[in-house]
Scaffold this active site. Structure first.
Site, PDB file in Angstrom:
ATOM      1  N   CYS A 173     111.653 -42.648  34.202  1.00 25.80           N
ATOM      2  CA  CYS A 173     112.789 -43.319  34.828  1.00 25.80           C
ATOM      3  C   CYS A 173     112.317 -43.938  36.129  1.00 25.80           C
ATOM      4  CB  CYS A 173     113.920 -42.336  35.113  1.00 25.80           C
ATOM      5  SG  CYS A 173     114.657 -41.619  33.640  1.00 25.80           S
TER       6      CYS A 173
ATOM      7  N   ARG B  11     117.196 -45.778  33.797  1.00 29.08           N
ATOM      8  CA  ARG B  11     117.136 -44.543  33.006  1.00 29.08           C
ATOM      9  C   ARG B  11     116.559 -44.778  31.627  1.00 29.08           C
ATOM     10  NH1 ARG B  11     121.276 -41.423  29.802  1.00 29.08           N
ATOM     11  NH2 ARG B  11     120.495 -39.296  29.828  1.00 29.08           N
ATOM     12  N   LEU B  12     115.656 -43.899  31.261  1.00 28.77           N
ATOM     13  CA  LEU B  12     115.178 -43.769  29.891  1.00 28.77           C
ATOM     14  C   LEU B  12     115.938 -42.596  29.302  1.00 28.77           C
ATOM     15  CD1 LEU B  12     113.225 -44.465  27.575  1.00 28.77           C
ATOM     16  CD2 LEU B  12     111.627 -42.835  28.580  1.00 28.77           C
ATOM     17  N   SER B  13     116.821 -42.858  28.350  1.00 28.78           N
ATOM     18  CA  SER B  13     117.698 -41.829  27.806  1.00 28.78           C
ATOM     19  C   SER B  13     116.977 -40.982  26.775  1.00 28.78           C
ATOM     20  CB  SER B  13     118.918 -42.474  27.147  1.00 28.78           C
ATOM     21  OG  SER B  13     119.627 -43.235  28.084  1.00 28.78           O
ATOM     22  N   ILE B  14     117.019 -39.672  26.964  1.00 31.29           N
ATOM     23  CA  ILE B  14     116.453 -38.726  26.019  1.00 31.29           C
ATOM     24  C   ILE B  14     117.566 -37.850  25.453  1.00 31.29           C
ATOM     25  CG2 ILE B  14     114.795 -36.857  25.688  1.00 31.29           C
ATOM     26  CD1 ILE B  14     113.472 -39.545  26.405  1.00 31.29           C
TER      27      ILE B  14
ATOM     28  N   ASN C  76     115.695 -37.490  39.090  1.00 27.44           N
ATOM     29  CA  ASN C  76     114.897 -37.605  37.882  1.00 27.44           C
ATOM     30  C   ASN C  76     114.100 -36.317  37.738  1.00 27.44           C
ATOM     31  OD1 ASN C  76     113.694 -38.742  35.604  1.00 27.44           O
ATOM     32  ND2 ASN C  76     112.001 -39.540  36.799  1.00 27.44           N
ATOM     33  N   GLY C  77     113.972 -35.877  36.541  1.00 25.61           N
ATOM     34  CA  GLY C  77     113.221 -34.665  36.282  1.00 25.61           C
ATOM     35  C   GLY C  77     113.712 -34.034  35.005  1.00 25.61           C
ATOM     36  N   GLU C  78     112.968 -33.105  34.547  1.00 28.92           N
ATOM     37  CA  GLU C  78     113.332 -32.427  33.317  1.00 28.92           C
ATOM     38  C   GLU C  78     113.555 -30.959  33.615  1.00 28.92           C
ATOM     39  OE1 GLU C  78     111.732 -32.394  28.739  1.00 28.92           O
ATOM     40  OE2 GLU C  78     110.809 -33.679  30.239  1.00 28.92           O
TER      41      GLU C  78
ATOM     42  N   ASP D 290     120.866 -33.658  30.624  1.00 30.59           N
ATOM     43  CA  ASP D 290     120.021 -32.730  31.371  1.00 30.59           C
ATOM     44  C   ASP D 290     119.611 -33.344  32.704  1.00 30.59           C
ATOM     45  OD1 ASP D 290     118.259 -34.656  30.450  1.00 30.59           O
ATOM     46  OD2 ASP D 290     116.630 -33.246  30.140  1.00 30.59           O
TER      47      ASP D 290
END
Length: 110
Positions: A2, A49-52, A74-76, A99
């Protein structure tokens, strides 16, 4: 992947909100699925945003209930499902099923 971008005017003058979408276009390859921005006084922030997860609902920037606080992040978070359940048990509300740390800001600041 992102992308986060923004402006903060150290002299206190209002940030030019027209610059934020232009900044986002430069990094569209980092987040082709969504973009959002918020400008208020000397600060303007944006997010590509890159949507996952939660493809339609993880829109940013995020705000608290009354719109007085805004953030991009941003982060997982690998255990977000467990954390979400804990926060729901504490009466915190989620705006999305993402998330992307879409917890109300009061949960993050508590």
């Amino acid at each position: 992947m992102c992308g986060i971008y923004g402006i903060f005017q150290l002299d206190g003058k209002a940030a030019d909100p027209a610059l934020i979408p232009a900044m986002g276009r430069v990094i569209v390859h980092r987040g082709p699925d969504d973009e959002g921005y918020h400008a208020d006084g000397p600060c303007a922030i944006g997010m590509r945003r890159l949507s996952i997860i939660d493809l339609a609902g993880g829109h940013q920037p995020l705000s608290n209930d009354d719109g007085t606080l805004w953030l991009v992040c941003n982060g997982e978070i690998y255990n977000f499902r467990e954390l979400r359940e804990e926060l729901i048990a504490l009466d915190h509300r989620f705006k999305t099923a993402s998330d992307d740390v879409a917890v109300e800001l009061k949960a993050m600041l508590a």
